[in-house]
Design a protein around this motif. Structure first.
Motif, PDB file in Angstrom:
ATOM      1  N   THR A 125       0.817  -1.210   0.000  1.00 18.95           N
ATOM      2  CA  THR A 125       0.000   0.000   0.000  1.00 18.95           C
ATOM      3  C   THR A 125       0.855   1.266   0.000  1.00 18.95           C
ATOM      4  O   THR A 125       1.847   1.365   0.734  1.00 18.95           O
ATOM      5  N   THR A 131      -5.411  -0.877  -3.390  1.00 19.32           N
ATOM      6  CA  THR A 131      -5.802  -1.960  -4.282  1.00 19.32           C
ATOM      7  C   THR A 131      -5.303  -1.724  -5.706  1.00 19.32           C
ATOM      8  O   THR A 131      -5.008  -2.677  -6.442  1.00 19.32           O
ATOM      9  N   THR A 200      -3.857   0.500  15.347  1.00 17.31           N
ATOM     10  CA  THR A 200      -5.105   0.038  14.757  1.00 17.31           C
ATOM     11  C   THR A 200      -6.119  -0.330  15.831  1.00 17.31           C
ATOM     12  O   THR A 200      -5.773  -0.573  16.988  1.00 17.31           O
ATOM     13  N   ASN A 319     -14.868 -12.733   5.307  1.00 13.47           N
ATOM     14  CA  ASN A 319     -14.663 -11.405   5.883  1.00 13.47           C
ATOM     15  C   ASN A 319     -15.954 -10.851   6.474  1.00 13.47           C
ATOM     16  O   ASN A 319     -15.985 -10.381   7.624  1.00 13.47           O
ATOM     17  N   ARG A 352     -12.699  -6.894  11.976  1.00 15.04           N
ATOM     18  CA  ARG A 352     -12.964  -5.760  11.078  1.00 15.04           C
ATOM     19  C   ARG A 352     -11.850  -5.554  10.063  1.00 15.04           C
ATOM     20  O   ARG A 352     -12.051  -4.952   9.011  1.00 15.04           O
ATOM     21  N   PHE A 353     -10.665  -6.095  10.369  1.00 17.47           N
ATOM     22  CA  PHE A 353      -9.544  -5.943   9.445  1.00 17.47           C
ATOM     23  C   PHE A 353      -9.718  -6.745   8.167  1.00 17.47           C
ATOM     24  O   PHE A 353      -9.272  -6.344   7.090  1.00 17.47           O
ATOM     25  N   SER A 355     -11.828  -7.525   5.796  1.00 21.90           N
ATOM     26  CA  SER A 355     -12.354  -7.032   4.516  1.00 21.90           C
ATOM     27  C   SER A 355     -11.550  -5.872   3.955  1.00 21.90           C
ATOM     28  O   SER A 355     -11.867  -5.362   2.878  1.00 21.90           O
ATOM     29  N   LEU A 356     -10.499  -5.434   4.667  1.00 17.51           N
ATOM     30  CA  LEU A 356      -9.650  -4.338   4.199  1.00 17.51           C
ATOM     31  C   LEU A 356      -8.337  -4.844   3.618  1.00 17.51           C
ATOM     32  O   LEU A 356      -7.827  -4.281   2.649  1.00 17.51           O
ATOM     33  N   GLY A 357      -7.766  -5.894   4.217  1.00 19.54           N
ATOM     34  CA  GLY A 357      -6.467  -6.399   3.780  1.00 19.54           C
ATOM     35  C   GLY A 357      -6.590  -7.499   2.740  1.00 19.54           C
ATOM     36  O   GLY A 357      -7.561  -8.249   2.718  1.00 19.54           O
ATOM     37  N   THR A 360      -9.944  -5.653  -0.984  1.00 24.17           N
ATOM     38  CA  THR A 360     -11.197  -5.328  -0.323  1.00 24.17           C
ATOM     39  C   THR A 360     -12.334  -6.180  -0.869  1.00 24.17           C
ATOM     40  O   THR A 360     -12.271  -6.689  -2.002  1.00 24.17           O
ATOM     41  N   THR A 361     -13.385  -6.335  -0.067  1.00 28.82           N
ATOM     42  CA  THR A 361     -14.520  -7.137  -0.520  1.00 28.82           C
ATOM     43  C   THR A 361     -15.192  -6.508  -1.734  1.00 28.82           C
ATOM     44  O   THR A 361     -15.755  -7.225  -2.574  1.00 28.82           O
TER      45      THR A 361
END
Length: 385
Positions: A125, A131, A200, A319, A352-353, A355-357, A360-361
């Motif tokens: 990133t 992404t 985080t 996720n 919660r992490f 779906s970000l790493g 992404t969904t």
């Protein structure tokens, strides 16, 4: 079709469970302070977990993606921080080195990872691109027998501790996806700076990383330009492991909820005797088992990396399932579920992490939808083939 673990896989799960219950769970609350869980990593290395992505000649076991999923799922039941540290060592990082790096670099780094002594960090990133890998600005130019790296990465795990950073970078300024390659940058290289900037909600720390005329030998450029497809294929293994963490956290939340439903009393009876709360537990279990089926199928497809379509579907579902299940667990626990002392609070934040790493969904849904609309052969349909 027999859908059950082999005796060897069950032994693996049992072994990791014992380490989790004996070593990891008792330290889970203190882990949210953000310190790297060295003691937990050493304990897992002692039973072979840290060598699962490493060839046998370097002290590993070269385990399958499915076996690695099983181990990480078990770890994540008790501690997001430890699971996140493990995925950073046995995920795509080790597999990129073991698959693409020259032999002498494999021999330098991989035995330390298998023993629990080394730390890897993957740098993807950037401040203006996550992404959208093809828009990365970090660049590596080739000068004789050296590679010179300039640029910046952000939201990077473990960069301040890493023996070596696996850096996704443009090569020689070539634009677009065709210009992306991968370079290994040893920790402590002049011109490399890594600062733990972000705390985080899961409890770990993420870094800002800068490269200012960092020079490494040419053989550290392990994938040159036009390697985007190779890198993304390798990353499908990481998506399975991300999903395994989410599955494990959801399972841990359900187990904690069952314990609470049995022990907590209200209005003269167990709260687990109320139909509304029993239905919550039932829905949690159904979602977990649906996610397990998707994930195990994706992991079993690896040859050597998992099928991208079923992996994208599995990660998207796992996720979002983990967020729903851990959220329900907090609700079941009432006010206690909002406190750090109860595991469901920590599992909820860790979930919660997911779906970000690792994509992404939203990105993965778009991939699945595009594949269905553009490529599915309706003569054979969308079932298992």
């Amino acid at each position: 079709m027999k859908l059950e673990l082999s005796p060897e896989q069950q032994q693996l799960v049992d072994t990791v469970r014992k380490v989790r219950q004996r070593e990891i769970a008792p330290r889970a609350l203190q882990s949210i302070g953000g310190e790297f869980p060295h003691d937990n990593i050493k304990a897992l290395a002692s039973v072979g977990v840290m060598g699962m992505a490493i060839p046998e000649r370097f002290g590993g076991s070269d385990a399958s993606i499915l076996d690695t999923v099983l181990a990480l799922e078990e770890i994540a039941k008790s501690c997001y921080i430890t699971a996140e540290a493990v995925i950073g060592e046995i995920g795509v990082q080790s597999r990129i080195i073991s698959t693409y790096a020259p032999e002498h670099l494999q021999a330098k780094y991989l035995p330390r990872i298998a023993s629990g002594e080394g730390v890897l960090s993957i740098c993807m990133t950037e401040p203006d691109a996550g992404t959208d890998v093809a828009s990365f600005r970090t660049n590596s130019r080739i000068e004789g027998h050296e590679v010179v790296i300039n640029g910046a990465k952000t939201l990077i795990s473990r960069a301040q501790l890493a023996d070596v950073l696996i850096v996704f970078t443009r090569v020689n300024g070539i634009a677009g996806a065709a210009g992306i390659g991968c370079v290994l940058v040893p920790g402590g290289t002049p011109g490399l700076q890594a600062k733990a900037t972000y705390r985080t909600m899961g409890g770990d720390h993420l870094c800002d990383v800068t490269f200012d005329e960092c020079r490494v030998p040419l053989d550290h450029l392990i994938l040159q330009q036009d390697s985007m497809k190779t890198l993304i294929n390798a990353f499908n293994a990481q998506r399975c492991l991300n999903s395994a963490m989410c599955l494990g956290m959801a399972e841990g939340a359900l187990e904690e909820s069952i314990r609470y439903l049995r022990d907590r009393k209200a209005f003269g009876q167990r709260i687990g005797d109320f139909q509304g709360l029993r239905w919550k537990a039932a829905d949690m279990y159904i979602e977990i088992e649906a996610a397990r089926g998707l994930l195990y199928r994706a992991a079993a497809s690896a040859d050597p990396f998992p099928d991208p379509l079923i992996t994208a579907a599995a990660k998207t579902y796992c996720n979002e399932m983990a967020i729903r299940v851990t959220n329900t667990a907090v609700q079941i626990h009432g006010g206690y579920g909002f406190t750090d002392e109860f595991a469901v609070s920590r599992l909820y934040r860790g979930a919660r992490f997911g779906s970000l790493g690792g994509g992404t969904t939203e990105t993965l849904r778009n991939y699945v939808g595009r594949h269905l609309v553009d490529y599915v052969d309706l003569a054979s349909g969308v079932g298992v083939h």
